[in-house]
Design a protein around this motif. Structure first.
Motif, PDB file in Angstrom:
ATOM      1  N   LEU A   1    -124.759 -83.212 -27.909  1.00 45.39           N
ATOM      2  CA  LEU A   1    -124.368 -82.601 -26.645  1.00 45.39           C
ATOM      3  C   LEU A   1    -124.357 -81.080 -26.765  1.00 45.39           C
ATOM      4  N   THR A   2    -124.660 -80.426 -25.661  1.00 44.48           N
ATOM      5  CA  THR A   2    -124.652 -78.966 -25.628  1.00 44.48           C
ATOM      6  C   THR A   2    -123.262 -78.457 -25.258  1.00 44.48           C
ATOM      7  N   PRO A   3    -122.875 -77.282 -25.779  1.00 46.23           N
ATOM      8  CA  PRO A   3    -121.533 -76.744 -25.502  1.00 46.23           C
ATOM      9  C   PRO A   3    -121.489 -76.009 -24.160  1.00 46.23           C
ATOM     10  N   ASP A   4    -121.648 -76.764 -23.087  1.00 46.09           N
ATOM     11  CA  ASP A   4    -121.627 -76.213 -21.738  1.00 46.09           C
ATOM     12  C   ASP A   4    -120.889 -77.201 -20.840  1.00 46.09           C
ATOM     13  N   PRO A   5    -120.639 -76.858 -19.574  1.00 43.58           N
ATOM     14  CA  PRO A   5    -119.872 -77.775 -18.715  1.00 43.58           C
ATOM     15  C   PRO A   5    -120.417 -79.190 -18.662  1.00 43.58           C
ATOM     16  N   ALA A   6    -121.732 -79.354 -18.649  1.00 44.00           N
ATOM     17  CA  ALA A   6    -122.303 -80.707 -18.612  1.00 44.00           C
ATOM     18  C   ALA A   6    -122.023 -81.444 -19.914  1.00 44.00           C
ATOM     19  N   GLY A   7    -122.152 -80.721 -21.044  1.00 42.40           N
ATOM     20  CA  GLY A   7    -121.867 -81.349 -22.330  1.00 42.40           C
ATOM     21  C   GLY A   7    -120.404 -81.712 -22.467  1.00 42.40           C
ATOM     22  N   TYR A   8    -119.507 -80.815 -22.028  1.00 44.36           N
ATOM     23  CA  TYR A   8    -118.081 -81.110 -22.070  1.00 44.36           C
ATOM     24  C   TYR A   8    -117.740 -82.329 -21.206  1.00 44.36           C
ATOM     25  N   ALA A   9    -118.345 -82.386 -20.017  1.00 46.25           N
ATOM     26  CA  ALA A   9    -118.050 -83.505 -19.112  1.00 46.25           C
ATOM     27  C   ALA A   9    -118.458 -84.832 -19.740  1.00 46.25           C
ATOM     28  N   LYS A  10    -119.616 -84.851 -20.389  1.00 45.46           N
ATOM     29  CA  LYS A  10    -120.063 -86.076 -21.063  1.00 45.46           C
ATOM     30  C   LYS A  10    -119.129 -86.412 -22.222  1.00 45.46           C
ATOM     31  N   ALA A  11    -118.744 -85.409 -23.000  1.00 43.39           N
ATOM     32  CA  ALA A  11    -117.838 -85.647 -24.126  1.00 43.39           C
ATOM     33  C   ALA A  11    -116.493 -86.176 -23.645  1.00 43.39           C
ATOM     34  N   VAL A  12    -115.972 -85.620 -22.561  1.00 48.99           N
ATOM     35  CA  VAL A  12    -114.691 -86.065 -22.022  1.00 48.99           C
ATOM     36  C   VAL A  12    -114.769 -87.520 -21.575  1.00 48.99           C
ATOM     37  N   ARG A  13    -115.861 -87.898 -20.916  1.00 45.16           N
ATOM     38  CA  ARG A  13    -116.022 -89.308 -20.499  1.00 45.16           C
ATOM     39  C   ARG A  13    -115.994 -90.235 -21.710  1.00 45.16           C
ATOM     40  N   LEU A  14    -116.668 -89.825 -22.777  1.00 48.59           N
ATOM     41  CA  LEU A  14    -116.695 -90.652 -23.989  1.00 48.59           C
ATOM     42  C   LEU A  14    -115.307 -90.737 -24.616  1.00 48.59           C
ATOM     43  N   LEU A  15    -114.620 -89.600 -24.708  1.00 50.13           N
ATOM     44  CA  LEU A  15    -113.289 -89.580 -25.321  1.00 50.13           C
ATOM     45  C   LEU A  15    -112.297 -90.415 -24.517  1.00 50.13           C
ATOM     46  N   ARG A  16    -112.354 -90.323 -23.206  1.00 48.06           N
ATOM     47  CA  ARG A  16    -111.429 -91.097 -22.373  1.00 48.06           C
ATOM     48  C   ARG A  16    -111.723 -92.584 -22.433  1.00 48.06           C
ATOM     49  N   ALA A  17    -112.943 -92.945 -22.814  1.00 45.80           N
ATOM     50  CA  ALA A  17    -113.304 -94.350 -22.997  1.00 45.80           C
ATOM     51  C   ALA A  17    -112.944 -94.854 -24.383  1.00 45.80           C
ATOM     52  N   GLY A  18    -112.353 -93.975 -25.222  1.00 43.26           N
ATOM     53  CA  GLY A  18    -111.947 -94.379 -26.565  1.00 43.26           C
ATOM     54  C   GLY A  18    -113.009 -94.173 -27.619  1.00 43.26           C
ATOM     55  N   SER A  19    -114.116 -93.511 -27.264  1.00 39.93           N
ATOM     56  CA  SER A  19    -115.180 -93.240 -28.234  1.00 39.93           C
ATOM     57  C   SER A  19    -114.875 -91.969 -29.023  1.00 39.93           C
ATOM     58  N   LEU A  20    -115.670 -91.720 -30.056  1.00 38.03           N
ATOM     59  CA  LEU A  20    -115.465 -90.581 -30.945  1.00 38.03           C
ATOM     60  C   LEU A  20    -116.542 -89.529 -30.731  1.00 38.03           C
ATOM     61  N   VAL A  21    -116.127 -88.266 -30.710  1.00 39.05           N
ATOM     62  CA  VAL A  21    -117.030 -87.139 -30.507  1.00 39.05           C
ATOM     63  C   VAL A  21    -116.726 -86.084 -31.565  1.00 39.05           C
ATOM     64  N   ALA A  22    -117.718 -85.690 -32.338  1.00 42.51           N
ATOM     65  CA  ALA A  22    -117.534 -84.602 -33.302  1.00 42.51           C
ATOM     66  C   ALA A  22    -117.668 -83.271 -32.578  1.00 42.51           C
ATOM     67  N   LEU A  23    -116.820 -82.320 -32.976  1.00 43.37           N
ATOM     68  CA  LEU A  23    -116.829 -81.013 -32.322  1.00 43.37           C
ATOM     69  C   LEU A  23    -116.664 -79.919 -33.357  1.00 43.37           C
ATOM     70  N   PRO A  24    -117.213 -78.738 -33.088  1.00 49.55           N
ATOM     71  CA  PRO A  24    -117.063 -77.641 -34.037  1.00 49.55           C
ATOM     72  C   PRO A  24    -115.696 -76.985 -33.891  1.00 49.55           C
ATOM     73  N   THR A  25    -115.122 -76.593 -35.017  1.00 50.20           N
ATOM     74  CA  THR A  25    -113.983 -75.677 -35.013  1.00 50.20           C
ATOM     75  C   THR A  25    -114.382 -74.496 -35.886  1.00 50.20           C
ATOM     76  N   GLU A  26    -113.534 -73.478 -35.963  1.00 51.64           N
ATOM     77  CA  GLU A  26    -113.867 -72.331 -36.803  1.00 51.64           C
ATOM     78  C   GLU A  26    -113.857 -72.696 -38.283  1.00 51.64           C
TER      79      GLU A  26
END
Length: 319
Positions: free
Chosen positions: A8-33
């Motif tokens: 997923l891309t780090p933009d509103p569309a990518g965030y929206a897709k990630a949020v849908r997956l997370l709310r469905a109980g799926s796992l999403v890897a994300l960058p931190t510092e």
């Protein structure tokens, strides 16, 4: 069940897709510092159990909860005056605080591994912040790699270790700090894990030395297991040169090194390069048929303390 991991891309569309997956109980890897985290809804038992399953992680090893802001943090943990001072000084950033768990906060019991405390962090990475804000709740997020293996600092590293086991990864480029967060408990202050925030900075803020503590047999915070961050090859520390059958990783100017954490001896660069260099050295060892990766000595202060901690765990005897 294996499935293709989406990038997923780090933009509103990518965030929206990630949020849908997370709310469905799926796992999403994300960058931190620090490193990439494997995120799941911290209030969803199934999602948290899936984190342990994807990583092959012992369930007695707690997870760090990532939050978008202080308001979210205070719904989860009880902050003393000292905790507030540390948060004000170092959040957002690579500091995890282990604090008393607030009763009725809704965090899954699997996150705390049965402890009455919670490890909590407000990350600085804009992509992590953006996704946390879009999700609107806390995310449990240990490093996005198989348990005990080298932590990931790029989306490609995540896919190499967990591709097909998680729903998605948000690609936020390489992590700037490159080693996991420093973990501190308070009242009294104790260093539970050295990391991306040097101990000296914490001691300067508190005005006194901080003791180290932790029980690797029953961790009360992440990153305390003795054998961790392990490549396929064995690791030897404080090596001045390579022996036969070794790949040599240098630090500072040297003509003999196969690879280097930092050719000019820069500790920040060395920390950022650590896990990627471990991976590269492991691949080189495999290609050569070498059994060991030898690391040049790293000064044991500042970020060097965190680097040496990771190398000690990588070199520890394995079950």
């Amino acid at each position: 069940m294996s499935h293709e991991t989406q990038i997923l891309t780090p933009d509103p569309a990518g965030y929206a897709k990630a949020v849908r997956l997370l709310r469905a109980g799926s796992l999403v890897a994300l960058p931190t510092e620090t490193v990439y985290g494997l995120a799941g809804d911290a209030c969803n038992d199934h999602a948290v159990a899936s984190i342990f399953a994807a990583k092959g992680r012992p369930q007695f090893n707690p997870l760090i909860v990532h939050v978008a802001d202080m308001a979210m943090a205070e719904k989860i943990a009880v902050f003393s005056d000292g905790a507030h001072a540390m948060a004000q000084a170092f959040w957002p950033g690579p500091l995890t605080l282990v604090l008393p768990l607030r009763a009725g906060c809704g965090i899954s019991d699997l996150v705390t591994a049965g402890n009455d405390s919670v490890a909590i962090r407000l990350p600085a990475h804009p992509v992590a912040r953006g996704l946390l804000s879009a999700f609107g709740g806390p995310l449990a997020a240990p490093s996005a790699n198989p348990s005990g293996k080298i932590s990931p600092t790029t989306a490609r590293h995540v896919l190499d270790g967990l591709g097909g086991k998680i729903a998605a990864v948000v690609d936020g480029s390489a992590c700037e700090v490159g080693v996991e967060s420093t973990i501190l408990s308070l009242d009294p202050p104790r260093l539970l894990r050295p990391g991306g925030l040097p101990l000296e900075a914490l001691e300067a803020a508190l005005g006194h030395p901080i003791a180290s503590a932790g029980d690797a047999a029953k961790p009360n915070a992440p990153g305390q297991l003795i054998s961790h961050y392990a490549p396929g090859a064995q690791v030897r520390m404080n090596a001045n040169e390579a022996q036969a059958g070794e790949v040599f990783v240098g630090f500072g100017p040297t003509e003999r090194a196969d690879l280097s954490l930092s050719q000019n001896g820069d500790m920040v660069q060395a920390a950022a390069n650590l896990f990627a260099t471990l991976r590269a050295a492991d691949a080189l060892a495999q290609a050569r048929g070498a059994s060991t990766i030898a690391f040049a000595p790293i000064p044991d202060h500042g970020l060097g303390r965190a680097i040496n901690d990771r190398l000690r765990r990588a070199s520890a005897p394995r079950d």
